[in-house]
Enzyme design. Sequence first.
Site, PDB file in Angstrom:
ATOM      1  N   GLN A   1       0.817  -1.219   0.000  1.00 45.49           N
ATOM      2  CA  GLN A   1       0.000   0.000   0.000  1.00 45.49           C
ATOM      3  C   GLN A   1       0.849   1.267   0.000  1.00 45.49           C
ATOM      4  O   GLN A   1       0.429   2.298  -0.519  1.00 45.49           O
ATOM      5  CB  GLN A   1      -0.933   0.011   1.214  1.00 45.49           C
TER       6      GLN A   1
ATOM      7  N   ASP B   1      -5.497   1.390  13.251  1.00 41.69           N
ATOM      8  CA  ASP B   1      -6.805   0.773  13.053  1.00 41.69           C
ATOM      9  C   ASP B   1      -7.551   0.571  14.364  1.00 41.69           C
ATOM     10  O   ASP B   1      -8.762   0.402  14.367  1.00 41.69           O
ATOM     11  CB  ASP B   1      -6.636  -0.561  12.331  1.00 41.69           C
TER      12      ASP B   1
ATOM     13  N   ASN C   1      -1.736  -1.268  13.935  1.00 37.69           N
ATOM     14  CA  ASN C   1      -1.632  -0.688  12.598  1.00 37.69           C
ATOM     15  C   ASN C   1      -1.083  -1.754  11.662  1.00 37.69           C
ATOM     16  O   ASN C   1      -0.788  -2.872  12.073  1.00 37.69           O
ATOM     17  CB  ASN C   1      -0.745   0.560  12.621  1.00 37.69           C
ATOM     18  N   LYS C   2      -0.942  -1.393  10.409  1.00 41.26           N
ATOM     19  CA  LYS C   2      -0.486  -2.349   9.404  1.00 41.26           C
ATOM     20  C   LYS C   2       0.794  -3.051   9.828  1.00 41.26           C
ATOM     21  O   LYS C   2       1.682  -2.443  10.415  1.00 41.26           O
ATOM     22  CB  LYS C   2      -0.262  -1.627   8.080  1.00 41.26           C
TER      23      LYS C   2
END
Length: 337
Positions: free
Chosen positions: A184, A225, A235-236
Amino acid sequence: MLPPALKWEDGALYLLDQRALPLETKYRICRDYEETAAAIEDMTVRGAPAIGVAAAYGLALAEREGEFAEAAKRLAATRPTAVNLFWAIKRMEETRAAHENEKNLTVLLEREAAKIHEEDVEINKSIGRYGAALLPDECAAITHCNAGALATAGYGTALGVFRAAAEAGKKLKIYADETRPRLQGASLTAYELMADGLDVTVITDSMAAFLMSRTKIDAVITGADRVAANGDAANKIGTYGLAIAAKHHGVPFYIAAPLSTFDADCPSGAEIPIEERAADEVRKIGGKYITPPDVKVWNPAFDVTPSELIAGIITERGVIRAPYKENIEKIFPGGNA
């Protein structure tokens, strides 16, 4: 000009297909809640705030068919980590309960979803202003994954900080982790920042620590998130390692997230559910195997950064700092974020 991540037109939800970016711009039309749920699951739409907005519109679509309750359960099962999803569902449920005897309930729910959409943009701009104040006039920063306009209703959280700083006249150089396994950062963050004319350089995730040792980095800023009651943040995947490297090199690590990302009923990061995704996301790039096809894979979509590694959490109400448990409690007394 950057296309919107989602839009509501002619009674349907249009989602920018982020799987096709940056090479192709196309929208996927969702005319019912099941199509919306599928688009969330396969990451046509991604990013915690954007998922929440999409779910709100999905519930508005469901009300037309008298399937609101079924839709709420289906949408809640799509992505377990991003708490904005559950926040948006709860808000739509409360709106429906308050107006369930009114004839124009469908219209009211569409308006509530649109309100959530519009509010998110303003929230992000406020986050951007508070975050921009933390950065020097000439700033080099690292970000991970994509926490921009594509991950929200518009403007962005972490990338919103960079946008606001640039609008304030600050000179930025931004390094974007590519963010394996779905890339991403390489595809979406680079695309966004270039569209805004900002100076962005893509690095692989494994390069960030070495970069900090060789180049003056002023800040690391990511989205989140879910933020637990003690300030731990999901988070990612890859964010935790980046935070460790930042701590070692004396670089402040910030989370940029709206208050809807906080889960004050979740005591710590240990209780945050971590989504695990398909093995082929790791085995393949561009549809081609880069590993033996049958090799075992562990693919958590998120990790948890302990609060002691976080210099501050940038919200629409200001920057929350340690002690996190006490300061988050001031915003959400008694829980129920």
